[in-house]
Design a protein around this motif. Structure first.
Motif, PDB file in Angstrom:
ATOM      1  N   HIS A 197       8.612  -9.416 -21.302  1.00 22.63           N
ATOM      2  CA  HIS A 197       9.312 -10.736 -21.978  1.00 22.63           C
ATOM      3  C   HIS A 197       9.356 -10.413 -23.439  1.00 22.63           C
ATOM      4  O   HIS A 197      10.368 -10.279 -24.015  1.00 22.63           O
ATOM      5  N   THR A 200      11.774  -7.368 -24.674  1.00 21.74           N
ATOM      6  CA  THR A 200      12.997  -7.793 -24.665  1.00 21.74           C
ATOM      7  C   THR A 200      13.391  -8.730 -25.632  1.00 21.74           C
ATOM      8  O   THR A 200      14.377  -8.567 -26.415  1.00 21.74           O
ATOM      9  N   LEU A 201      12.693  -9.677 -26.002  1.00 21.47           N
ATOM     10  CA  LEU A 201      12.867 -10.311 -27.289  1.00 21.47           C
ATOM     11  C   LEU A 201      12.689  -9.534 -28.492  1.00 21.47           C
ATOM     12  O   LEU A 201      13.714  -9.864 -29.482  1.00 21.47           O
ATOM     13  N   GLN A 330       9.628 -17.072 -16.866  1.00 17.89           N
ATOM     14  CA  GLN A 330       9.484 -16.146 -18.123  1.00 17.89           C
ATOM     15  C   GLN A 330      10.425 -15.082 -17.601  1.00 17.89           C
ATOM     16  O   GLN A 330      11.095 -14.263 -18.233  1.00 17.89           O
ATOM     17  N   GLU A 331      10.080 -14.349 -16.400  1.00 15.68           N
ATOM     18  CA  GLU A 331      10.797 -12.971 -15.852  1.00 15.68           C
ATOM     19  C   GLU A 331      12.320 -13.218 -16.019  1.00 15.68           C
ATOM     20  O   GLU A 331      13.095 -12.568 -16.027  1.00 15.68           O
ATOM     21  N   THR A 334      13.784 -13.677 -19.223  1.00 22.89           N
ATOM     22  CA  THR A 334      13.847 -12.308 -19.896  1.00 22.89           C
ATOM     23  C   THR A 334      14.978 -11.383 -19.232  1.00 22.89           C
ATOM     24  O   THR A 334      15.807 -10.743 -19.763  1.00 22.89           O
ATOM     25  N   ARG A 338      18.249 -10.122 -21.238  1.00 24.17           N
ATOM     26  CA  ARG A 338      18.434  -8.687 -21.370  1.00 24.17           C
ATOM     27  C   ARG A 338      20.079  -8.337 -20.857  1.00 24.17           C
ATOM     28  O   ARG A 338      20.731  -7.488 -21.190  1.00 24.17           O
TER      29      ARG A 338
END
Length: 436
Positions: A197, A200-201, A330-331, A334, A338
């Motif tokens: 996460h 990725t951000l 969260q996943e 993400t 992405r």
């Protein structure tokens, strides 16, 4: 006790030991011949018969029935000749004991019948008036057979205790190995959720900063670049705090309580409530975030360029279920950021508790996993959205989300949406409240 507990059929050096035992019984027979006067003193034929009765005892454990038969063949004419009847008793009793100690109860009963029948017949001829003698002989035969059966049962009992202890030890070792594997998987899930996460951000924000710097350098918006860099720094600090909390679970001396596959931190000095990734106590040592941290996740995705619609209708969710739902969202966020593949990406996140189940739904309108002819082969093959990293290398996004759901007894489905985008749906059971 070790001699009694050991199986006579598998004992080491049993033939050598039985040879010594046969010699000792022969010496005892000679002593009986000198001390007791229960018939004629054995002459050369008597001693020859006695020697023949003791030699087979060397193989008494290998062939107990044959040895008993051989002893009977030599002892029977010895008694018929009315030699000292006390002399062959030790050899006869030893052969009887061996049959009972190495065989079944049925075999022991049959042996008693076969031995007592001829013995009583012979004694009736040699001593017709000896009714008491008949009872004494019968009592000795039955007692020896009973003692042999009891010894066999005792050995089986001890062997069963040893086998249960060994099995329990193996079970403990297997349980310890299983817990180690489960702990490694849990740590891997935590680190994957955290790092995937955050990285990725950071990657998205770095791309924004690079775009701002290269699009029009003459009209550089320093304030926008500074904001992007501040967001990257904040993400790094947040990730570092949660990473520190995750790793300290492994090495700290505070108590950790396992609940439903998740680990809730219990520190002696207390900890603040968690409201986002790495939030909680100022140093990131608070409990794992739950549903109250979803707002921070949504805000982080908005900063990354996605439009997030968050709807939460759930109260009183247990920490373990809340932590699992948080990690799934969260996943999913993400993966949407992405793999969304569009600048105006919209993600709808909904959590609703009803009928003892927390339903988690994350739907985006991206196009990252679709081709012009429908769903990509990766999704069809189960790799899917969030399961394939940059450059086609398989990742663990969907696997991690499914394990999160299973850790609290739930299920998770993930796949392309009905028209566009990708959809993740999880159903996590909530514990039933006991009626007051």
């Amino acid at each position: 006790m070790a001699v009694v507990n050991r199986d006579p059929l598998t004992a080491p050096h049993r033939t050598r030991n039985d040879a010594f035992l046969a010699a000792g019984v022969a010496v005892l027979a000679v002593v009986f011949a000198l001390l007791f006067d229960d018939g004629l003193q054995p002459g050369p034929p008597g001693w020859a018969l006695l020697a023949g009765a003791h030699v087979p005892l060397v193989w008494r454990r290998s062939r107990p029935l044959l040895v008993l038969l051989a002893v009977a063949v030599f002892v029977t004419p010895y008694h018929v000749l009315d030699y000292n009847h006390a002399v062959p008793i030790p050899a006869t009793l030893l052969a009887l004991y061996t049959v009972a100690a190495t065989g079944t109860v049925r075999r022991s009963l049959l042996t008693a019948v076969v031995v007592l029948g001829p013995t009583l017949i012979i004694n009736s001829f040699t001593n017709p008036d000896g009714a008491l003698e008949l009872l004494r002989i019968s009592g000795w035969v039955i007692a020896v057979l009973f003692f042999g059966v009891d010894a066999r049962f005792y050995r089986q009992y001890v062997a069963s205790i040893v086998e249960r202890a060994e099995r329990a030890e193996r079970t403990r070792e297997e349980e310890a190995r299983r817990r180690v594997v489960e702990e490694r998987l849990r740590i891997a899930r935590d680190l994957h959720d955290l790092l995937a996460h955050s990285i990725t951000l950071i990657g998205v924000r770095t791309s924004v900063a690079a775009h701002v710097l290269t699009t029009d350098p003459d009209r550089l918006d320093r304030k926008a670049v500074a904001q992007v860099l501040d967001d990257i720094a904040e993400t790094c600090r947040t990730a570092r705090g949660e990473l520190r909390a995750t790793l300290e679970v492994l090495r700290a001396n505070e108590v950790s309580v396992s609940v439903g596959g998740e680990r809730e931190w219990v520190a002696g000095s207390g900890s603040g409530s968690s409201s986002g990734v790495g939030l909680g106590s100022p140093d990131g040592r608070g409990p794992l975030p739950g549903l109250d941290g979803l707002g921070a996740l949504a805000e982080a995705a908005r900063v990354a360029g996605a439009e997030v619609e968050l709807s939460v209708h759930a109260d009183g969710v247990p920490p373990s279920v809340g932590a699992a739902a948080y990690r799934i969202v969260q996943e999913a966020l993400t993966n949407a950021v992405r793999h969304g593949g569009r600048d105006d990406l919209t993600v709808r996140v909904e959590l609703r508790a009803a009928e003892g189940t927390l339903r988690v739904t994350v739907v985006d309108d991206g196009a990252g996993q679709r081709t012009g002819h429908g769903v990509s082969s990766a999704v069809r093959n189960g790799v899917g959205h969030g399961q394939e990293a940059v450059g086609g290398t398989p990742g663990f996004g969907l696997v991690g989300m499914r394990e999160r759901a299973r850790s609290v007894g739930g299920t998770l489905d993930a796949g392309p949406g009905q028209t566009v985008g990708f959809e993740v749906t999880a159903e996590l059971p909530l514990p039933r409240e006991e009626p007051s």
